[in-house]
Design an enzyme around this catalytic site. Structure first.
Site: not given
Ligand code: GLY
Length: 320
Positions: A53, A181, A199, A209, A232-233
Site C-alpha cells: 500500500s 497508507t 501511499t 487519481r 488513512t482510508g
C-alpha cells in the site's frame, strides 16, 4: 489514549509503521529532529516489498503503473512539501521533503515531480514488483496466473484497449480492499512536531487519481502550537472535509484530543459516503498526548514514548 510525558520524544503511527517507528525513535532518543524521524520512518515502510500500500511494490493503477503520493509537514514553521502521482522513483517522502526545502512550492505532481526528481539527482527506480503485477493481472482477469500463462495477459491487454470505466471497475463494486497508507507523527526533545504520510493510493485507481495523503489539510497537518493529525482510508472523504486540519483546528479551539478526533470524523457523516468507505486518523498533541480514531470496528494504531522499548498497539476510538 496514552498518558503524557512532556518534553520527551513520542511518536504515533498507523498500524503498519512498526519497523519505521523503532528506527525513528532511536533517532529521536539521540536528539534527532522530528522531521528527520518521520522521514526515516516513512522511507523504511516505502522500501518494504511486503507492504503493497506504500512505495516500492505498491499496488498499481488500472493501467498497471505504480503512482506514489506523499507529504511531509513541519509544525514549527508550517512548511510543507508533497509529491503526487509520481512514477519511476521511490522514497516519495524524501522527494516531498526536497520539494519543501529546495523549491518555493508545496506540491509537485506527475511528470513535473519526475522531472524535479531527476534534476535533484534522485535515482530512478522501478516501483512495480512481480507480486504487485501478479495481483493486478489477477484482478483484471479475475483468476490467478500461472507462470508462462499468456491468455490472461491478452485479457488484460484487451481490457486496456477499451475506455476505462471506473463505474464498473471500482465504484459500483465498492472495492476499497486495496487501500492503504502509512502515517507517522513525531515530537522531538525540543518539543517540535513533524508529520509524514506516504501511499501508493487506491489499488487499481484511475491514472492520475490523487487521494488525501499528499494534500496538506486533508491527509496531513501539523502545528507545534496545538498538535498534528494524519489520515488513512478513503482519501476522497478526507479531501472534502479537510480532516487532518479540522482535527488540529478543533484542538486550537480548546477541545480535548478525544473530542477533536470525534468531531473531525463526525464531519464525514454529512458526506453520505458509499458503504465500505472508511476513514482513520492518528493524532499527537503538542503536550504529547496520542490517539487514534476510526469509522470502522477493530482498528488499532501504534505509539511509542522514549522510555518504551517497542511501539505499542492501542485501540482506535470508533466514531459512527
Ligand atoms: N488515503 C490514501 C488514499 O486515499 O489514497
Amino acid at each position: 489514549m496514552g498518558d503524557v510525558t512532556s518534553s520527551m520524544p513520542v511518536m504515533v503511527a498507523s498500524e503498519n509503521g512498526r519497523r519505521g517507528m523503532l528506527a525513528a525513535m532511536a533517532l529521536l532518543r539521540e536528539g534527532g529532529s522530528a522531521l528527520d524521524a518521520v522521514e526515516l520512518a516513512c522511507r523504511i515502510v516505502e522500501d518494504d516489498p511486503d507492504d503493497h500500500s506504500v512505495g516500492y511494490s505498491g499496488l498499481p493503477n488500472v493501467l498497471g503503473e505504480v503512482e506514489l503520493d506523499a507529504s511531509i509537514m513541519e509544525g514549527t514553521t508550517l512548511r510543507a512539501g508533497a509529491v503526487a502521482a509520481i512514477q519511476g522513483y521511490g522514497r516519495a517522502i524524501t522527494l516531498a521533503r526536497r520539494v519543501m526545502e529546495e523549491t518555493p512550492h508545496v506540491l509537485v505532481v506527475a511528470r513535473g515531480a519526475e522531472r524535479l526528481a531527476a534534476e535533484l539527482g534522485e535515482t530512478p527506480q522501478e516501483q512495480r514488483t512481480e507480486e504487485a503485477l501478479r495481483r493486478w493481472r489477477a484482478r483484471f482477469t479475475e483468476r490467478e496466473l500461472t507462470p508462462g500463462d499468456a491468455e490472461p495477459l491478452r485479457s488484460v491487454a484487451r481490457a486496456l484497449t477499451r475506455p476505462i470505466n471506473l463505474q464498473d471497475k471500482l465504484h459500483k463494486a465498492g472495492r476499497v480492499d486495496t487501500l492503504g497508507t502509512v502515517n507517522f507523527i513525531a515530537r522531538d526533545r525540543r518539543g517540535a512536531l513533524a508529520s509524514a504520510v506516504s501511499t501508493s493510493g487506491l489499488g487499481w485507481k484511475y491514472p492520475g487519481r490523487v487521494g488525501d495523503s499528499p494534500l496538506i489539510g486533508a491527509g496531513n497537518y501539523c502545528d507545534d502550537r496545538y498538535g498534528a493529525a494524519a489520515c488513512t482510508g478513503m482519501g476522497e472523504l478526507a479531501i472534502r472535509v479537510a480532516t487532518a486540519r479540522s482535527l488540529v483546528l478543533y484542538l486550537k479551539f480548546g477541545m480535548s484530543l478525544a473530542a477533536a478526533g470525534r468531531e473531525a470524523l463526525r464531519d464525514l457523516l454529512t458526506l453520505d459516503a458509499p458503504d465500505g468507505q472508511y476513514m482513520n486518523i492518528v493524532a499527537l498533541t503538542s503536550a504529547g498526548e496520542v490517539a487514534g480514531f476510526t469509522t470502522v470496528p477493530g482498528k488499532q494504531y501504534l505509539y511509542q514514548r522514549a522510555e518504551m522499548d517497542e511501539p505499542a498497539l492501542a485501540d482506535r476510538l470508533m466514531v459512527v
